[in-house]
Enzyme design. Structure first.
Site, PDB file in Angstrom:
ATOM      1  N   ASP A 285       5.028   0.575  12.092  1.00 10.91           N
ATOM      2  CA  ASP A 285       3.803  -0.072  11.592  1.00 10.91           C
ATOM      3  C   ASP A 285       3.671  -1.520  12.056  1.00 10.91           C
ATOM      4  OD1 ASP A 285       3.763   1.629   8.363  1.00 10.91           O
ATOM      5  OD2 ASP A 285       3.246   2.276  10.379  1.00 10.91           O
TER       6      ASP A 285
ATOM      7  N   LYS B 170       0.852  -1.207   0.000  1.00  7.10           N
ATOM      8  CA  LYS B 170       0.000   0.000   0.000  1.00  7.10           C
ATOM      9  C   LYS B 170       0.881   1.249   0.000  1.00  7.10           C
ATOM     10  CE  LYS B 170      -1.578   1.487   4.102  1.00  7.10           C
ATOM     11  NZ  LYS B 170      -1.269   2.869   4.494  1.00  7.10           N
ATOM     12  N   ASN B 171       1.927   1.236   0.834  1.00  6.59           N
ATOM     13  CA  ASN B 171       2.732   2.452   1.007  1.00  6.59           C
ATOM     14  C   ASN B 171       3.724   2.681  -0.117  1.00  6.59           C
ATOM     15  OD1 ASN B 171       1.237   2.884   3.247  1.00  6.59           O
ATOM     16  ND2 ASN B 171       2.826   2.328   4.715  1.00  6.59           N
TER      17      ASN B 171
ATOM     18  N   CYS C 163      -4.893  12.529  12.747  1.00  3.90           N
ATOM     19  CA  CYS C 163      -5.193  11.111  12.588  1.00  3.90           C
ATOM     20  C   CYS C 163      -5.017  10.474  13.967  1.00  3.90           C
ATOM     21  CB  CYS C 163      -4.270  10.587  11.513  1.00  3.90           C
ATOM     22  SG  CYS C 163      -3.556   9.034  11.857  1.00  3.90           S
TER      23      CYS C 163
ATOM     24  N   ARG D 149      -8.304  -0.519   5.072  1.00  6.03           N
ATOM     25  CA  ARG D 149      -7.506   0.487   4.365  1.00  6.03           C
ATOM     26  C   ARG D 149      -6.158  -0.093   3.946  1.00  6.03           C
ATOM     27  NH1 ARG D 149      -6.433   5.577   7.640  1.00  6.03           N
ATOM     28  NH2 ARG D 149      -5.260   5.916   5.727  1.00  6.03           N
TER      29      ARG D 149
ATOM     30  N   ARG E 269       0.433  14.317  12.958  1.00  9.74           N
ATOM     31  CA  ARG E 269       0.826  14.147  11.550  1.00  9.74           C
ATOM     32  C   ARG E 269       1.066  15.481  10.832  1.00  9.74           C
ATOM     33  NH1 ARG E 269      -0.841   8.907  10.210  1.00  9.74           N
ATOM     34  NH2 ARG E 269       0.785   8.931   8.646  1.00  9.74           N
TER      35      ARG E 269
HETATM   36  C1  EPZ Z   1       4.408   6.870   6.274  1.00 15.01           C
HETATM   37  O1  EPZ Z   1       3.629   7.891   6.860  1.00 15.01           O
HETATM   38  C2  EPZ Z   1       3.502   5.660   6.195  1.00 15.01           C
HETATM   39  N1  EPZ Z   1       2.348   5.965   5.353  1.00 15.01           N
HETATM   40  C3  EPZ Z   1       3.026   5.277   7.594  1.00 15.01           C
HETATM   41  O2  EPZ Z   1       2.253   4.090   7.478  1.00 15.01           O
HETATM   42  C4  EPZ Z   1       4.261   4.981   8.459  1.00 15.01           C
HETATM   43  O3  EPZ Z   1       3.847   4.698   9.774  1.00 15.01           O
HETATM   44  C5  EPZ Z   1       5.193   6.194   8.461  1.00 15.01           C
HETATM   45  O4  EPZ Z   1       5.536   6.549   7.096  1.00 15.01           O
HETATM   46  C6  EPZ Z   1       6.484   5.935   9.228  1.00 15.01           C
HETATM   47  O5  EPZ Z   1       7.146   4.846   8.667  1.00 15.01           O
HETATM   48  C7  EPZ Z   1       2.498   5.926   3.998  1.00 15.01           C
HETATM   49  O6  EPZ Z   1       3.567   5.670   3.482  1.00 15.01           O
HETATM   50  C8  EPZ Z   1       1.266   6.229   3.190  1.00 15.01           C
HETATM   51  P1  EPZ Z   1       6.460  10.232   8.385  1.00 15.01           P
HETATM   52  P2  EPZ Z   1       4.188   9.417   6.897  1.00 15.01           P
HETATM   53  O7  EPZ Z   1       6.327  11.494   7.641  1.00 15.01           O
HETATM   54  O8  EPZ Z   1       4.940   9.706   5.668  1.00 15.01           O
HETATM   55  C9  EPZ Z   1       6.790  13.439  11.815  1.00 15.01           C
HETATM   56  C10 EPZ Z   1       0.455   2.649   7.862  1.00 15.01           C
HETATM   57  O9  EPZ Z   1       0.045   2.101   8.891  1.00 15.01           O
HETATM   58  N2  EPZ Z   1       6.666  14.440  10.750  1.00 15.01           N
HETATM   59  O10 EPZ Z   1       7.680   9.392   8.200  1.00 15.01           O
HETATM   60  O11 EPZ Z   1       3.070  10.299   7.281  1.00 15.01           O
HETATM   61  C11 EPZ Z   1       5.462  12.756  12.077  1.00 15.01           C
HETATM   62  O12 EPZ Z   1       4.682  13.523  12.961  1.00 15.01           O
HETATM   63  C12 EPZ Z   1       0.880   4.105   7.903  1.00 15.01           C
HETATM   64  O13 EPZ Z   1       0.588   2.081   6.745  1.00 15.01           O
HETATM   65  C13 EPZ Z   1       6.840  15.781  11.052  1.00 15.01           C
HETATM   66  O14 EPZ Z   1       7.103  16.133  12.193  1.00 15.01           O
HETATM   67  O15 EPZ Z   1       5.198   9.304   8.120  1.00 15.01           O
HETATM   68  C14 EPZ Z   1       5.856  11.448  12.683  1.00 15.01           C
HETATM   69  O16 EPZ Z   1       6.094  11.652  14.071  1.00 15.01           O
HETATM   70  C15 EPZ Z   1       0.654   4.722   9.270  1.00 15.01           C
HETATM   71  N3  EPZ Z   1       6.703  16.701  10.071  1.00 15.01           N
HETATM   72  C16 EPZ Z   1       7.166  11.138  11.992  1.00 15.01           C
HETATM   73  O17 EPZ Z   1       7.625  12.364  11.398  1.00 15.01           O
HETATM   74  C17 EPZ Z   1       6.411  16.344   8.769  1.00 15.01           C
HETATM   75  O18 EPZ Z   1       6.324  17.232   7.895  1.00 15.01           O
HETATM   76  C18 EPZ Z   1       7.050  10.074  10.909  1.00 15.01           C
HETATM   77  O19 EPZ Z   1       6.226  10.570   9.931  1.00 15.01           O
HETATM   78  C19 EPZ Z   1       6.233  14.977   8.475  1.00 15.01           C
HETATM   79  C20 EPZ Z   1       6.373  14.039   9.485  1.00 15.01           C
END
Ligand code: EPZ
Length: 419
Positions: free
Chosen positions: A306, A22-23, A118, A398, A123
């Site tokens: 995850d 999915k990701n 979320c 999802r 997020r």
């Molecule tokens: C991706 O989300 C995945 N989703 C998530 O999978 C996964 O948990 C996550 O990466 C971490 O591996 C998809 O790929 C669609 P991040 P993403 O930006 O990109 C902080 C699932 O269950 N952050 O790496 O949103 C954020 O708050 C889902 O399949 C900022 O601070 O994750 C978090 O604490 C859930 N500012 C951390 O980084 C930003 O601008 C990780 O977020 C962006 C992120």
């Protein structure tokens, strides 16, 4: 609304086939905005999130044909008119933000409503917007919207405060046609980043280093259409590995090579699960005595967040004390309250969950609070005494294709009940 009902106690046996990630599929569908030519994505999992991102593109006049028989998605974005996709759809899914990079790259603008918070955390998208600004976009956030515009995007060096997966993907997509070179430092290294870069390069982009902490993108004039088969879902694979472990069973997982599963394999091996590979399959044997462990979720190649809730469920059934620390999201322990309804012994201490294994879990009525939490409650139901009902199963749909069918085929006593 539907729920899943599991009667615990069955051992699992046989084989399960893993779906495409999915990701990986979500950013790759977004990336199709970058070319006016048609793109074909193969082996696409028929998931709610795939339908949502397809509808978002359709809301700005992209033509998307999803063939549920062949699992092929044909995407034609040549007719995209405006850059203001439907807010109701964008609010449904955080991954909607993956269209920001492609939109600013192709059209020089976008206007998106900000994501609803979320369940697992606030997020934010500050790192995404920092990257787009560094490339020359003018970004404004206000009244619940984020707007950006850019006459021209110029490559730059961008250091990510945190190796955000989404921010890395958005900046990579925004810079593929920027003038000059863009360097992303402290980039996310998840396998899905490498898969996205492979797709972009097949469209004519010039990206080096994806999958490492430093990614170089040399801007090109335009991108052409391409066909791509995304990688397997390492989190679905890990979820089924835990299904074998929590039921103390031995199963075969097809389509999951160990390349991207090393952190999960390493931790499950530490627990006492025996994992061996046979070509593109894994044999997972959880029948020996399992041991408590400590886990800390980290960016790839660390242990994936995850998989945190699934491991929490497993360790509830392993005698001894285990500690799981969640370093990625600030609120990703909502499954704990639900597991305690099933007799689990877990105490939350700040960012850590202290788990005392119990001899048995008991079936209860529980609720999925997010995608992976829902999956972990199903896993607990497999081994709980009596019947467990998991409500709000739409969260699980999802990210997992037919999870109850796949578990039933492995011998679980599990049904989906439409309320
Ligand atoms: C991706 O989300 C995945 N989703 C998530 O999978 C996964 O948990 C996550 O990466 C971490 O591996 C998809 O790929 C669609 P991040 P993403 O930006 O990109 C902080 C699932 O269950 N952050 O790496 O949103 C954020 O708050 C889902 O399949 C900022 O601070 O994750 C978090 O604490 C859930 N500012 C951390 O980084 C930003 O601008 C990780 O977020 C962006 C992120």
């Amino acid at each position: 609304m539907s729920k899943i009902v599991v009667k615990g106690g069955n051992k699992l046996h046989g084989e399960v086939n893993i779906s495409t990630a999915k990701n990986s599929v979500l950013p790759i569908i977004a990336a199709c905005i970058l070319s006016e030519d048609k793109c074909v994505i193969e082996k696409v999992p028929m998931l709610e999130d795939v339908f949502v991102i397809s509808d978002i593109l359709r809301s700005i006049s992209a033509d998307i044909n999803i063939d549920k028989d062949t699992n092929k998605v044909i995407i034609d974005t040549s007719n995209i008119k405006d850059c203001n996709p439907c807010s109701e759809l964008v609010k449904k899914m955080r991954a909607s933000f993956l269209i920001m990079g492609p939109m600013i790259a192709r059209f020089g603008k976008f206007r998106l409503c900000l994501p609803g918070g979320c369940n697992i955390g606030t997020r934010p998208i500050d790192l995404h917007l920092k990257g787009l600004s560094a490339l020359g976009a003018e970004v404004n956030v206000g009244h619940g919207y984020v707007e950006a515009s850019a006459k021209k995007l110029i490559g730059d060096k961008i250091y990510l405060d945190f190796p955000s997966v989404g921010a890395t993907e958005n900046i990579m997509m925004a810079s593929v046609m920027a003038e000059g070179e863009t360097i992303i430092e402290n980039a996310a290294e998840e396998p899905e980043i490498r898969d996205l870069a492979k797709f972009l390069n097949s469209m004519g982009a010039n990206i080096i280093g994806a999958g490492s902490g430093t990614i170089r993108i040399l801007g090109v004039k335009s991108l052409k259409g391409s066909t791509h088969r995304p990688i397997f879902d390492r989190i679905e694979s890990g979820t089924f590995m835990v299904a074998a472990a929590i039921t103390r069973s031995k199963i075969k997982i097809n389509g999951a090579n160990e390349e991207y599963l090393k952190p999960i394999i390493a931790k499950l091996t530490e627990v006492g699960v025996h994992i061996s590979s046979q070509g593109s399959s894994l044999i997972v044997d959880g029948r020996d005595e399992l041991r408590p462990v400590d886990i800390k979720t980290m960016p790839y190649p660390g242990f994936p967040t995850d998989m945190q809730s699934q491991m929490t469920g497993l360790l509830c059934t392993v005698m001894g004390t285990s500690i799981i620390t969640e370093t990625i999201f600030e609120n990703r322990f909502m499954h704990v309250a639900e597991m305690k309804r099933m007799g689990a012994n877990i105490k939350i201490d700040g960012r850590s969950a202290v788990i005392e294994g119990v001899k048995k879990l008991t079936g209860a009525e529980v609720k999925a609070t997010d995608l992976r939490a829902g999956a972990s409650l199903i896993l607990c139901g497999l081994v709980a005494e009596g019947e467990t009902e998991i409500a709000d199963i739409y969260h699980v749909d999802r990210g997992y294709v037919d999870i109850e069918k796949k578990l039933k085929a492995l011998g679980a006593d599990i049904e989906r009940v439409n309320e």
